[in-house]
Design an enzyme around this catalytic site. Structure first.
Site: not given
Ligand code: KE4
Length: 434
Positions: A148, A243, A271
């Site tokens: 993701y 990523d 994060k």
């Molecule tokens: P955000 O747009 O949510 O800040 O980041 C996206 C993203 C990009 N790349 C990786 C590897 C990520 O894990 C994420 C976001 N992680 C999720 C949890 N697996 C965020 C939680 C959510 O979607 O509410």
């Protein structure tokens, strides 16, 4: 009907929220769809613990989905934020904390010759892909099934995290003209990546990968996998994008690229570098990043990019993590707890696969090694559900999905481990009955 996990006030608040917010949540995975759909509403956090509006306390292994490497409301992080807030909340102009963050990131990750701060991991990954396409003049992006990279259109193909949780790995509303340029291959499968490059190599702008996959549960890269992707990208003139939104400063100081010595062309961060507030970043080789406006023709912008209050939370967190022995101590404590959890699962005769990368970890109710989305998705859903439900009821807060990683912080200590193991002993037995 078993007693709902959430208390009466949480249930009332969630019902009211659902009347005004889609699913009552501002991010789908928070809806607890796989656990009956009644999430506790959280009131506060301190150290390794969170408390919901009904007064239930939990040891927290979600930690705001990874950012809280030093736990909730760390006094030094709060003090830094308060100091910066007193100077104003933001200016839409260059500030000194942004420069300090950029220099710290370059020091930790020398591959970040130029780095741009943004406000979310989605923005970071979306922008990195745009820059890769601008730098190469090519169209295709490759990702891995179950990984993701945020919710920008090009990445909503075979996506993990909340997409996998809700069984929507692709998304409505994304034109096929967009996703036609996104190819997806199994994680850890170098042969599949090699075959794809053989067929499309000259059109591939970037291979974007989570160096340690954390959005299908935690899946470690096989030995040689990332090195193989690096060689493929070099051979075909594509850019390798790590990523590290989740792994950055979570698995080690810097990220997984420092652990294995593979240098990507572009890196996404998020994060932890925001310490709980909205900070993310993308960066890499100067020759690539010079495409970015105002230097080059690739446009990317943001009102709140590099916001000094948010950056101050990230800087304070990273300065705590930079202390000698921080990662060794946190990682060793987590390793010890996972070993005890494994013993408890074995005694309950329920097959569980555990994984760890620094201060992130995961578990699958599976009797086979999990190496990719296919094997992850074969995990035993009802056992996970029974286990997670029992853990919540016993005051342990894990991700409400089997397709998420768990996190650890420097605030987790002996008391939290004892509480977790006591809950897990009964929870593994509950899972073993299914
Ligand atoms: P955000 O747009 O949510 O800040 O980041 C996206 C993203 C990009 N790349 C990786 C590897 C990520 O894990 C994420 C976001 N992680 C999720 C949890 N697996 C965020 C939680 C959510 O979607 O509410």
């Amino acid at each position: 009907m078993p007693r709902p996990i959430a208390g009466p006030r949480s249930r009332r608040l969630h019902a009211a929220a659902a009347a005004r917010i889609p699913g009552g949540v501002n991010s789908p995975v928070r809806a607890w769809k796989r656990l009956g759909g009644n999430p506790p509403t959280i009131a506060s956090g301190k150290g390794a613990w969170i408390t919901d509006v009904d007064g239930h306390r939990y040891v927290d292994y979600v930690l705001s989905w990874g950012p809280l490497l030093v736990g909730h409301a760390h006094p030094k992080v709060l003090a830094a934020v308060k100091r910066q807030m007193a100077k104003g909340l933001g200016f839409g102009a260059p500030t000194e904390p942004e420069l300090e963050m950029a220099e710290l990131l370059h020091g930790a990750l020398p591959s970040l010759e130029l780095v741009r701060l943004v406000s979310s991991g989605t923005e970071a990954a979306m922008s990195a892909l745009r820059v890769a396409r601008a730098a190469t003049g090519r169209r295709l992006v490759v990702k891995c099934d179950g990984c993701y990279h945020g919710h920008a259109d090009p990445f909503l193909v075979a996506a993990g995290s909340g997409c996998a949780t809700l069984n929507t790995p692709d998304s409505a509303g994304v034109p096929s003209t967009i996703t036609a340029s996104t190819l997806s291959v199994p994680y850890n499968d170098l042969a599949a990546a090699t075959a794809l490059f053989a067929k499309h190599g000259k059109d591939i702008a970037a291979f974007c990968v989570e160096p340690v996959a954390g959005n299908m549960g935690l899946v470690l890269p096989k030995a040689g996998y990332l090195e193989g992707l690096r060689a493929l990208c070099d051979r075909h003139g594509a850019l390798l994008v790590f990523d590290e939104v989740m792994t950055g400063f979570r698995v080690a100081w810097g990220g997984w690229q420092r652990v294995i010595g593979v240098t990507p062309d572009l890196t996404c961060l998020g994060k932890v570098i925001g310490g709980g507030l909205p900070v993310a970043a993308y960066g890499g080789k100067r020759s690539v990043m010079e495409q970015v406006a105002p230097l080059g023709p690739c446009y990317q912008a943001g009102t709140l990019s590099g916001n000094p209050v948010a950056v101050s939370a990230g800087l304070a967190t990273l300065k705590l993590a930079q202390k000698r022995g921080f990662y060794e101590q946190a990682t060793d404590r987590l390793t010890a707890m996972i070993s005890d959890l494994r013993d408890l699962a074995d005694r309950a005769t329920v097959p569980v696969q555990f994984g760890q990368a620094g201060t992130m970890w995961g578990y699958f109710f599976n009797d086979a090694e999990v190496i990719d989305w296919t094997t992850a998705s074969r995990s035993h859903g009802p056992r996970w559900q029974a286990f997670a439900t029992a853990m919540y009821r016993a005051g342990v807060y894990l991700a409400p999905s089997p397709y998420e990683a768990a996190f650890w912080s420097s605030a987790h200590g002996a008391a939290e481990v004892a509480h977790t193991l006591k809950a897990a002993k009964a929870a593994f037995r509950a899972a073993a009955k299914i």
